[in-house]
Design a protein around this motif. Structure first.
Motif, PDB file in Angstrom:
ATOM      1  N   UNK A  42       0.847  -1.192   0.000  1.00 32.96           N
ATOM      2  CA  UNK A  42       0.000   0.000   0.000  1.00 32.96           C
ATOM      3  C   UNK A  42       0.889   1.251   0.000  1.00 32.96           C
ATOM      4  N   UNK A  43       0.375   2.347  -0.550  1.00 35.31           N
ATOM      5  CA  UNK A  43       1.170   3.577  -0.673  1.00 35.31           C
ATOM      6  C   UNK A  43       1.795   4.003   0.643  1.00 35.31           C
ATOM      7  N   UNK A  44       1.024   3.964   1.737  1.00 32.26           N
ATOM      8  CA  UNK A  44       1.551   4.416   3.024  1.00 32.26           C
ATOM      9  C   UNK A  44       2.716   3.557   3.498  1.00 32.26           C
ATOM     10  N   UNK A  45       2.668   2.251   3.219  1.00 31.88           N
ATOM     11  CA  UNK A  45       3.764   1.360   3.611  1.00 31.88           C
ATOM     12  C   UNK A  45       5.004   1.660   2.766  1.00 31.88           C
ATOM     13  N   UNK A  46       4.811   1.887   1.476  1.00 30.54           N
ATOM     14  CA  UNK A  46       5.937   2.230   0.615  1.00 30.54           C
ATOM     15  C   UNK A  46       6.573   3.543   1.066  1.00 30.54           C
ATOM     16  N   UNK A  47       5.756   4.516   1.407  1.00 28.06           N
ATOM     17  CA  UNK A  47       6.284   5.792   1.914  1.00 28.06           C
ATOM     18  C   UNK A  47       7.094   5.557   3.184  1.00 28.06           C
ATOM     19  N   UNK A  48       6.572   4.739   4.093  1.00 33.22           N
ATOM     20  CA  UNK A  48       7.311   4.425   5.325  1.00 33.22           C
ATOM     21  C   UNK A  48       8.651   3.774   5.004  1.00 33.22           C
ATOM     22  N   UNK A  49       8.662   2.848   4.024  1.00 35.43           N
ATOM     23  CA  UNK A  49       9.913   2.181   3.643  1.00 35.43           C
ATOM     24  C   UNK A  49      10.935   3.183   3.106  1.00 35.43           C
ATOM     25  N   UNK A  50      10.470   4.088   2.252  1.00 33.23           N
ATOM     26  CA  UNK A  50      11.374   5.082   1.668  1.00 33.23           C
ATOM     27  C   UNK A  50      11.919   6.000   2.764  1.00 33.23           C
ATOM     28  N   UNK A  51      11.048   6.456   3.649  1.00 30.27           N
ATOM     29  CA  UNK A  51      11.494   7.369   4.711  1.00 30.27           C
ATOM     30  C   UNK A  51      12.440   6.687   5.688  1.00 30.27           C
ATOM     31  N   UNK A  52      12.172   5.425   6.030  1.00 28.02           N
ATOM     32  CA  UNK A  52      13.057   4.697   6.946  1.00 28.02           C
ATOM     33  C   UNK A  52      14.429   4.472   6.305  1.00 28.02           C
TER      34      UNK A  52
END
Length: 191
Positions: A69-79
């Motif tokens: 999901x988009x929010x999980x991908x965003x979390x992965x990129x930010x982490x």
């Protein structure tokens, strides 16, 4: 015409020997790092930064397009960005304002991840040639080097810059000795 090297999916077991080859040739590259590999190899990433290489984000888990999901991908990129900034800090090198980003498998047509890039105001870094060094078994070092030379020749004829996408690791922690040797062969030819 510029010829640039980039490496995905590391750090891995082949990253230190690859760094040795690049250092011996005074060649700088961009490494698109997986957060899951980077977390346990911040010292290797700090060495990259100290030696003048650019650290890029290749997400945390190397998920296929549409798998997160988009929010999980965003979390992965930010982490992963946070880990990259920590590697620069450990190296004593200022992190760039914008960390390069390359999505796993590249940006596909009608890729739902393009919306995530827009939300994050991030550009995607593609390539002009992706080599088969990720396959099992990998092509021989000479075959990889020959493919690199053929791409450089074709690009030169069209007055186009070159950006190779190769692999110094994998999400499974595999070594890439053929990649290291192919890069050594290629850089020796460019001397």
């Amino acid at each position: 015409m510029s010829i640039r090297l980039s490496f995905d999916d590391g750090p891995g077991p082949s990253t230190p020997p690859l760094l040795d080859v690049l250092h011996a040739a005074s060649c700088e590259a961009t490494f698109f790092l997986l957060g899951q590999n980077l977390a346990g190899a911040l010292d290797v990433a700090a060495r990259m930064a100290r030696e003048g290489h650019r650290l890029g984000n290749h997400t945390h888990s190397h998920a296929r397009p549409g798998a997160l999901p988009d929010d999980v991908l965003i979390d992965e990129i930010e982490a992963t960005d946070a880990l990259i900034r920590e590697a620069y800090r450990r190296a004593g090198v200022p992190a760039p304002d914008a960390i390069p980003l390359r999505l796993p498998y590249g940006l596909m047509p009608q890729d739902n991840r393009a919306g995530v890039l827009a939300r994050l105001q991030r550009e995607h870094t593609g390539w002009t040639a992706i080599l088969d060094d990720w396959q099992r078994p990998a092509p021989s070092p000479q075959a990889l080097c020959d493919a690199m030379c053929a791409h450089v020749d074709a690009s030169a004829a069209q007055h186009r810059d070159v950006l190779f996408c190769m692999h110094d690791g994998s999400r499974h922690g595999e070594a890439r000795p053929n990649t290291v040797e192919a890069v050594r062969l290629f850089l020796n030819l460019r001397d």
